[in-house]
Write a protein that holds these residues in place. Structure first.
Motif, PDB file in Angstrom:
ATOM      1  N   VAL A  44      13.692  -9.993  20.561  1.00 27.03           N
ATOM      2  CA  VAL A  44      12.438  -9.268  20.372  1.00 27.03           C
ATOM      3  C   VAL A  44      11.800  -9.704  19.057  1.00 27.03           C
ATOM      4  CG1 VAL A  44      13.103  -7.265  21.750  1.00 27.03           C
ATOM      5  CG2 VAL A  44      13.601  -7.303  19.309  1.00 27.03           C
ATOM      6  N   GLN A  45      10.501  -9.491  18.963  1.00 25.21           N
ATOM      7  CA  GLN A  45       9.734  -9.873  17.770  1.00 25.21           C
ATOM      8  C   GLN A  45      10.158  -8.984  16.601  1.00 25.21           C
ATOM      9  OE1 GLN A  45       7.319 -12.353  18.456  1.00 25.21           O
ATOM     10  NE2 GLN A  45       7.127 -12.632  16.261  1.00 25.21           N
ATOM     11  N   ALA A  46      10.675  -9.588  15.536  1.00 24.53           N
ATOM     12  CA  ALA A  46      11.133  -8.821  14.374  1.00 24.53           C
ATOM     13  C   ALA A  46      10.023  -8.618  13.350  1.00 24.53           C
ATOM     14  CB  ALA A  46      12.324  -9.509  13.726  1.00 24.53           C
ATOM     15  N   LEU A  47       9.003  -9.481  13.371  1.00 22.48           N
ATOM     16  CA  LEU A  47       7.880  -9.351  12.443  1.00 22.48           C
ATOM     17  C   LEU A  47       6.684  -8.771  13.177  1.00 22.48           C
ATOM     18  CD1 LEU A  47       8.039 -12.770  10.560  1.00 22.48           C
ATOM     19  CD2 LEU A  47       8.687 -10.527   9.676  1.00 22.48           C
ATOM     20  N   GLN A  48       6.085  -7.750  12.600  1.00 18.10           N
ATOM     21  CA  GLN A  48       4.919  -7.121  13.203  1.00 18.10           C
ATOM     22  C   GLN A  48       3.842  -6.941  12.150  1.00 18.10           C
ATOM     23  OE1 GLN A  48       4.534  -6.490  16.399  1.00 18.10           O
ATOM     24  NE2 GLN A  48       6.588  -7.192  16.858  1.00 18.10           N
ATOM     25  N   PRO A  49       2.603  -7.381  12.455  1.00 15.53           N
ATOM     26  CA  PRO A  49       1.507  -7.139  11.509  1.00 15.53           C
ATOM     27  C   PRO A  49       1.355  -5.639  11.266  1.00 15.53           C
ATOM     28  CG  PRO A  49       0.825  -8.669  13.209  1.00 15.53           C
ATOM     29  CD  PRO A  49       2.162  -8.118  13.622  1.00 15.53           C
ATOM     30  N   GLY A  50       1.047  -5.286  10.022  1.00 15.30           N
ATOM     31  CA  GLY A  50       0.865  -3.883   9.674  1.00 15.30           C
ATOM     32  C   GLY A  50      -0.502  -3.380  10.101  1.00 15.30           C
ATOM     33  N   ALA A  51      -0.755  -2.110   9.825  1.00 16.08           N
ATOM     34  CA  ALA A  51      -2.035  -1.501  10.180  1.00 16.08           C
ATOM     35  C   ALA A  51      -3.175  -2.162   9.417  1.00 16.08           C
ATOM     36  CB  ALA A  51      -1.999  -0.008   9.896  1.00 16.08           C
ATOM     37  N   GLU A  52      -2.907  -2.592   8.194  1.00 17.27           N
ATOM     38  CA  GLU A  52      -3.903  -3.315   7.418  1.00 17.27           C
ATOM     39  C   GLU A  52      -3.803  -4.788   7.785  1.00 17.27           C
ATOM     40  OE1 GLU A  52      -3.649  -2.410   3.205  1.00 17.27           O
ATOM     41  OE2 GLU A  52      -2.556  -0.588   3.718  1.00 17.27           O
ATOM     42  N   HIS A  53      -4.888  -5.511   7.634  1.00 15.14           N
ATOM     43  CA  HIS A  53      -4.889  -6.922   8.029  1.00 15.14           C
ATOM     44  C   HIS A  53      -4.084  -7.812   7.086  1.00 15.14           C
ATOM     45  CE1 HIS A  53      -7.925  -7.266   4.894  1.00 15.14           C
ATOM     46  NE2 HIS A  53      -7.767  -8.569   4.963  1.00 15.14           N
ATOM     47  N   ASN A  54      -3.547  -7.242   5.998  1.00 17.55           N
ATOM     48  CA  ASN A  54      -2.863  -8.088   5.030  1.00 17.55           C
ATOM     49  C   ASN A  54      -1.404  -7.695   4.792  1.00 17.55           C
ATOM     50  OD1 ASN A  54      -3.456  -5.734   3.709  1.00 17.55           O
ATOM     51  ND2 ASN A  54      -3.983  -6.707   1.781  1.00 17.55           N
ATOM     52  N   THR A  55      -0.799  -6.930   5.700  1.00 19.98           N
ATOM     53  CA  THR A  55       0.614  -6.600   5.559  1.00 19.98           C
ATOM     54  C   THR A  55       1.370  -6.983   6.820  1.00 19.98           C
ATOM     55  OG1 THR A  55       0.318  -4.351   6.402  1.00 19.98           O
ATOM     56  CG2 THR A  55       0.179  -4.637   4.007  1.00 19.98           C
ATOM     57  N   ILE A  56       2.649  -7.258   6.647  1.00 18.97           N
ATOM     58  CA  ILE A  56       3.514  -7.540   7.789  1.00 18.97           C
ATOM     59  C   ILE A  56       4.840  -6.840   7.532  1.00 18.97           C
ATOM     60  CG2 ILE A  56       4.491  -9.707   6.894  1.00 18.97           C
ATOM     61  CD1 ILE A  56       4.203 -10.735   9.856  1.00 18.97           C
ATOM     62  N   GLY A  57       5.348  -6.195   8.564  1.00 20.07           N
ATOM     63  CA  GLY A  57       6.620  -5.498   8.449  1.00 20.07           C
ATOM     64  C   GLY A  57       7.686  -6.237   9.225  1.00 20.07           C
ATOM     65  N   PHE A  58       8.932  -6.037   8.839  1.00 23.09           N
ATOM     66  CA  PHE A  58      10.011  -6.670   9.572  1.00 23.09           C
ATOM     67  C   PHE A  58      11.097  -5.651   9.855  1.00 23.09           C
ATOM     68  CE2 PHE A  58      10.947  -7.209   5.122  1.00 23.09           C
ATOM     69  CZ  PHE A  58      12.309  -7.003   5.016  1.00 23.09           C
TER      70      PHE A  58
END
Length: 136
Positions: A44-58
């Motif tokens: 499964v995808q471990a990296l997901q873009p955050g709610a803001e266009h400049n963050t990414i969560g893992f």
């Protein structure tokens, strides 16, 4: 001819102001989609873009450290990072180009620009620079 020079000069100044506002060095993040082999293995995808266009969560699985669909219930948010811009797995080359096009345009005006992809083997550098080959 004088008008063309004046327009070029005005454009150069506008591009310079934009570059100054954004900064000389910008760090973008693009998360590539899973490959067919990774999907077939149940990952499964471990990296997901955050709610803001400049963050990414893992996320990471608690038990094995590996991200698989069977372990998805055990996945916990592990953190997030902030970048100048973040592009998720569904982002197209056109979207990426729109983000870097001001820098590319400044090359025509005689400025030096470097666009670089960095990451470990299999991280998606080639995918970021060339895409999936379907023109998207």
């Amino acid at each position: 001819r004088v008008e063309v020079r004046a327009l070029r000069s005005a454009r150069r100044e506008a591009v310079n102001r934009l570059q100054e506002a954004q900064g000389s060095i910008r760090v973008l993040c693009r998360s590539r989609p899973l490959s067919p082999a990774e999907r077939a293995a149940g990952e499964v995808q471990a990296l997901q873009p955050g709610a803001e266009h400049n963050t990414i969560g893992f996320t990471q699985t608690v038990a094995s450290g590996r991200s698989t669909a069977s372990d998805a219930r055990d996945m916990t948010p592990s953190g997030s990072f902030r970048f100048d811009s973040v592009f998720g797995p569904g982002a197209t080359e056109a979207e990426l180009f729109l983000e870097v096009s001001p820098a590319i345009s400044s090359v025509v005006l005689g400025q030096f620009v470097c666009v670089m992809a960095y990451g470990q083997t299999g991280a998606g550098k080639t995918f970021t620079m060339y895409g999936c080959g379907d023109g998207g």
